[in-house]
Scaffold this motif. Sequence first.
Motif, PDB file in Angstrom:
ATOM      1  N   PHE A 204      -3.766  11.488   2.670  1.00 26.08           N
ATOM      2  CA  PHE A 204      -3.790  12.595   3.628  1.00 26.08           C
ATOM      3  C   PHE A 204      -4.122  13.849   2.819  1.00 26.08           C
ATOM      4  CE2 PHE A 204      -1.697  11.481   7.823  1.00 26.08           C
ATOM      5  CZ  PHE A 204      -1.652  10.114   7.627  1.00 26.08           C
ATOM      6  N   THR A 205      -5.206  14.529   3.181  1.00 24.44           N
ATOM      7  CA  THR A 205      -5.762  15.544   2.289  1.00 24.44           C
ATOM      8  C   THR A 205      -5.317  16.973   2.591  1.00 24.44           C
ATOM      9  OG1 THR A 205      -7.759  15.661   3.637  1.00 24.44           O
ATOM     10  CG2 THR A 205      -7.788  14.120   1.777  1.00 24.44           C
ATOM     11  N   GLY A 206      -4.361  17.137   3.502  1.00 29.48           N
ATOM     12  CA  GLY A 206      -3.825  18.475   3.771  1.00 29.48           C
ATOM     13  C   GLY A 206      -4.274  19.008   5.120  1.00 29.48           C
ATOM     14  N   THR A 207      -3.493  19.950   5.630  1.00 32.33           N
ATOM     15  CA  THR A 207      -3.738  20.447   6.992  1.00 32.33           C
ATOM     16  C   THR A 207      -4.161  21.910   6.977  1.00 32.33           C
ATOM     17  OG1 THR A 207      -2.829  20.358   9.247  1.00 32.33           O
ATOM     18  CG2 THR A 207      -1.391  21.275   7.555  1.00 32.33           C
ATOM     19  N   PRO A 208      -5.064  22.280   7.879  1.00 34.41           N
ATOM     20  CA  PRO A 208      -5.436  23.698   8.014  1.00 34.41           C
ATOM     21  C   PRO A 208      -4.393  24.448   8.837  1.00 34.41           C
ATOM     22  CG  PRO A 208      -6.703  22.379   9.555  1.00 34.41           C
ATOM     23  CD  PRO A 208      -5.842  21.411   8.781  1.00 34.41           C
ATOM     24  N   ALA A 209      -4.605  25.723   9.055  1.00 37.18           N
ATOM     25  CA  ALA A 209      -3.669  26.543   9.838  1.00 37.18           C
ATOM     26  C   ALA A 209      -3.592  26.028  11.276  1.00 37.18           C
ATOM     27  CB  ALA A 209      -4.139  27.999   9.836  1.00 37.18           C
ATOM     28  N   GLY A 210      -2.527  26.438  11.954  1.00 40.42           N
ATOM     29  CA  GLY A 210      -2.376  26.097  13.365  1.00 40.42           C
ATOM     30  C   GLY A 210      -1.319  25.047  13.632  1.00 40.42           C
ATOM     31  N   VAL A 211      -0.574  24.628  12.586  1.00 37.84           N
ATOM     32  CA  VAL A 211       0.499  23.659  12.819  1.00 37.84           C
ATOM     33  C   VAL A 211       1.516  24.283  13.762  1.00 37.84           C
ATOM     34  CG1 VAL A 211       0.186  22.658  10.528  1.00 37.84           C
ATOM     35  CG2 VAL A 211       1.957  24.382  10.855  1.00 37.84           C
ATOM     36  N   GLY A 212       2.240  23.424  14.467  1.00 38.88           N
ATOM     37  CA  GLY A 212       3.215  23.967  15.396  1.00 38.88           C
ATOM     38  C   GLY A 212       4.068  22.878  15.998  1.00 38.88           C
ATOM     39  N   PRO A 213       5.036  23.313  16.826  1.00 40.06           N
ATOM     40  CA  PRO A 213       5.977  22.353  17.409  1.00 40.06           C
ATOM     41  C   PRO A 213       5.347  21.531  18.538  1.00 40.06           C
ATOM     42  CG  PRO A 213       6.464  24.573  18.166  1.00 40.06           C
ATOM     43  CD  PRO A 213       5.324  24.692  17.211  1.00 40.06           C
ATOM     44  N   THR A 214       5.981  20.443  18.849  1.00 43.98           N
ATOM     45  CA  THR A 214       5.510  19.550  19.899  1.00 43.98           C
ATOM     46  C   THR A 214       6.681  19.211  20.820  1.00 43.98           C
ATOM     47  OG1 THR A 214       4.374  17.465  20.310  1.00 43.98           O
ATOM     48  CG2 THR A 214       5.919  17.494  18.490  1.00 43.98           C
ATOM     49  N   ALA A 215       6.344  18.642  21.956  1.00 43.48           N
ATOM     50  CA  ALA A 215       7.372  18.279  22.927  1.00 43.48           C
ATOM     51  C   ALA A 215       7.071  16.896  23.482  1.00 43.48           C
ATOM     52  CB  ALA A 215       7.394  19.309  24.058  1.00 43.48           C
TER      53      ALA A 215
ATOM     54  N   MET B  67       0.838  -1.197   0.000  1.00 45.48           N
ATOM     55  CA  MET B  67       0.000   0.000   0.000  1.00 45.48           C
ATOM     56  C   MET B  67       0.875   1.251   0.000  1.00 45.48           C
ATOM     57  SD  MET B  67       0.141   1.643   3.151  1.00 45.48           S
ATOM     58  CE  MET B  67      -1.478   2.363   3.355  1.00 45.48           C
ATOM     59  N   LYS B  68       0.252   2.344  -0.356  1.00 50.65           N
ATOM     60  CA  LYS B  68       1.006   3.600  -0.359  1.00 50.65           C
ATOM     61  C   LYS B  68       0.191   4.692   0.329  1.00 50.65           C
ATOM     62  CE  LYS B  68      -0.470   4.299  -5.172  1.00 50.65           C
ATOM     63  NZ  LYS B  68      -1.101   2.965  -5.294  1.00 50.65           N
ATOM     64  N   ILE B  69       0.899   5.720   0.722  1.00 49.29           N
ATOM     65  CA  ILE B  69       0.272   6.855   1.400  1.00 49.29           C
ATOM     66  C   ILE B  69       0.567   8.097   0.571  1.00 49.29           C
ATOM     67  CG2 ILE B  69       0.135   8.170   3.539  1.00 49.29           C
ATOM     68  CD1 ILE B  69       1.516   5.654   4.854  1.00 49.29           C
ATOM     69  N   ILE B  70      -0.497   8.654   0.035  1.00 49.51           N
ATOM     70  CA  ILE B  70      -0.371   9.848  -0.792  1.00 49.51           C
ATOM     71  C   ILE B  70      -0.795  11.037   0.061  1.00 49.51           C
ATOM     72  CG2 ILE B  70      -1.328  11.028  -2.829  1.00 49.51           C
ATOM     73  CD1 ILE B  70      -1.679   8.160  -4.027  1.00 49.51           C
ATOM     74  N   CYS B  71      -0.021  12.103  -0.012  1.00 47.84           N
ATOM     75  CA  CYS B  71      -0.312  13.282   0.815  1.00 47.84           C
ATOM     76  C   CYS B  71      -0.417  14.514  -0.074  1.00 47.84           C
ATOM     77  CB  CYS B  71       0.796  13.519   1.826  1.00 47.84           C
ATOM     78  SG  CYS B  71       1.162  12.108   2.874  1.00 47.84           S
ATOM     79  N   ILE B  72      -1.293  15.409   0.336  1.00 53.90           N
ATOM     80  CA  ILE B  72      -1.476  16.664  -0.381  1.00 53.90           C
ATOM     81  C   ILE B  72      -0.974  17.793   0.514  1.00 53.90           C
ATOM     82  CG2 ILE B  72      -3.134  18.161  -1.569  1.00 53.90           C
ATOM     83  CD1 ILE B  72      -2.843  15.316  -2.788  1.00 53.90           C
ATOM     84  N   GLY B  73      -0.093  18.602  -0.031  1.00 51.91           N
ATOM     85  CA  GLY B  73       0.443  19.738   0.730  1.00 51.91           C
ATOM     86  C   GLY B  73      -0.289  21.024   0.372  1.00 51.91           C
ATOM     87  N   ARG B  74      -0.276  21.967   1.307  1.00 54.29           N
ATOM     88  CA  ARG B  74      -0.829  23.327   1.064  1.00 54.29           C
ATOM     89  C   ARG B  74      -2.232  23.294   0.470  1.00 54.29           C
ATOM     90  NH1 ARG B  74       4.773  25.270  -1.875  1.00 54.29           N
ATOM     91  NH2 ARG B  74       6.097  24.384  -0.266  1.00 54.29           N
ATOM     92  N   ASN B  75      -3.098  22.500   1.086  1.00 54.50           N
ATOM     93  CA  ASN B  75      -4.450  22.373   0.526  1.00 54.50           C
ATOM     94  C   ASN B  75      -5.474  23.250   1.240  1.00 54.50           C
ATOM     95  OD1 ASN B  75      -6.218  21.464  -1.385  1.00 54.50           O
ATOM     96  ND2 ASN B  75      -6.583  19.476  -0.420  1.00 54.50           N
ATOM     97  N   TYR B  76      -4.992  24.041   2.199  1.00 54.49           N
ATOM     98  CA  TYR B  76      -5.841  25.064   2.841  1.00 54.49           C
ATOM     99  C   TYR B  76      -5.061  26.375   2.725  1.00 54.49           C
ATOM    100  CZ  TYR B  76      -8.543  21.302   5.108  1.00 54.49           C
ATOM    101  OH  TYR B  76      -9.321  20.199   5.373  1.00 54.49           O
ATOM    102  N   ALA B  77      -5.696  27.393   2.181  1.00 59.47           N
ATOM    103  CA  ALA B  77      -4.985  28.653   1.919  1.00 59.47           C
ATOM    104  C   ALA B  77      -4.392  29.243   3.194  1.00 59.47           C
ATOM    105  CB  ALA B  77      -5.939  29.648   1.261  1.00 59.47           C
ATOM    106  N   ASP B  78      -5.115  29.128   4.336  1.00 58.99           N
ATOM    107  CA  ASP B  78      -4.620  29.756   5.569  1.00 58.99           C
ATOM    108  C   ASP B  78      -3.356  29.059   6.077  1.00 58.99           C
ATOM    109  OD1 ASP B  78      -5.983  27.471   6.316  1.00 58.99           O
ATOM    110  OD2 ASP B  78      -7.138  28.429   7.918  1.00 58.99           O
ATOM    111  N   HIS B  79      -3.224  27.758   5.794  1.00 59.61           N
ATOM    112  CA  HIS B  79      -1.989  27.055   6.201  1.00 59.61           C
ATOM    113  C   HIS B  79      -0.833  27.403   5.253  1.00 59.61           C
ATOM    114  CE1 HIS B  79       0.995  24.104   7.239  1.00 59.61           C
ATOM    115  NE2 HIS B  79       0.888  23.516   6.067  1.00 59.61           N
ATOM    116  N   ALA B  80      -1.083  27.465   3.957  1.00 62.33           N
ATOM    117  CA  ALA B  80      -0.025  27.859   3.008  1.00 62.33           C
ATOM    118  C   ALA B  80       0.544  29.205   3.441  1.00 62.33           C
ATOM    119  CB  ALA B  80      -0.584  27.927   1.583  1.00 62.33           C
ATOM    120  N   LYS B  81      -0.356  30.114   3.832  1.00 59.78           N
ATOM    121  CA  LYS B  81       0.044  31.461   4.237  1.00 59.78           C
ATOM    122  C   LYS B  81       0.922  31.445   5.490  1.00 59.78           C
ATOM    123  CE  LYS B  81      -3.649  33.981   2.944  1.00 59.78           C
ATOM    124  NZ  LYS B  81      -4.979  34.469   3.347  1.00 59.78           N
TER     125      LYS B  81
END
Length: 201
Positions: A170-181, A1-15
């Motif tokens: 994976f269809t892309g992420t909205p804004a709010g990504v950030g670091p983790t600990a 199987m494979k995992i296909i991902c889409i980047g920058r699929n929400y304008a607010d996250h690309a920004k």
Amino acid sequence: MKIICIGRNYADHAKELSNPVPKQPLVFMKPASSILRNGKPFFYPEFTSDLHYECEVVLKISKNGKHIAKEFAHTYYEEVTLGIDWTARDLQQQCKQKGHPWEIAKGFDGSAFVGDFISKHDLPNPIQFHLDRNGQTVQEGNTADLLFDFDTIITHVSKYFRLLMGDLIFTGTPAGVGPTAVGDTFVGYIGDQELVRCRVK
Ligand code: ZN
């Protein structure tokens, strides 16, 4: 199987990462070895010091197909969940600067965290989802805001890659990504239904 991902699929996250909004879906892949199932701990990799979470809606392909027409694309998935596209942002930045592929930053072991699948027929359309980090909501998304919707993604990627039953998108992420600990707990919801629980160790 494979995992296909889409980047920058929400304008607010690309920004938020100062990336241009794409005119076509931005496609990359993760290997099958990157899958981490719900409930399993995620171990913070030693090769990064800037690990980011990206919560995304994930589709499971339900039948094989190539050159899928848009009007039939919706028949190629039956189940949906949330996932976390774990990203070594520092490595990804280095790869991008050099114009190199970014697999080492996004395809490492455990980088495709996959929640519990539910039938798409049990879901509202559009899908409202959110991710909590240690009880605080850090990402909120709505698939109405996708630049490229599920059917467009399936049509586009099946021009290049034969889709096989069990493949994940994976269809892309909205804004709010950030670091983790280490010690963080992430919980992802569609509506108020918990589908993802991931502890960072
Ligand atoms: Zn992503």
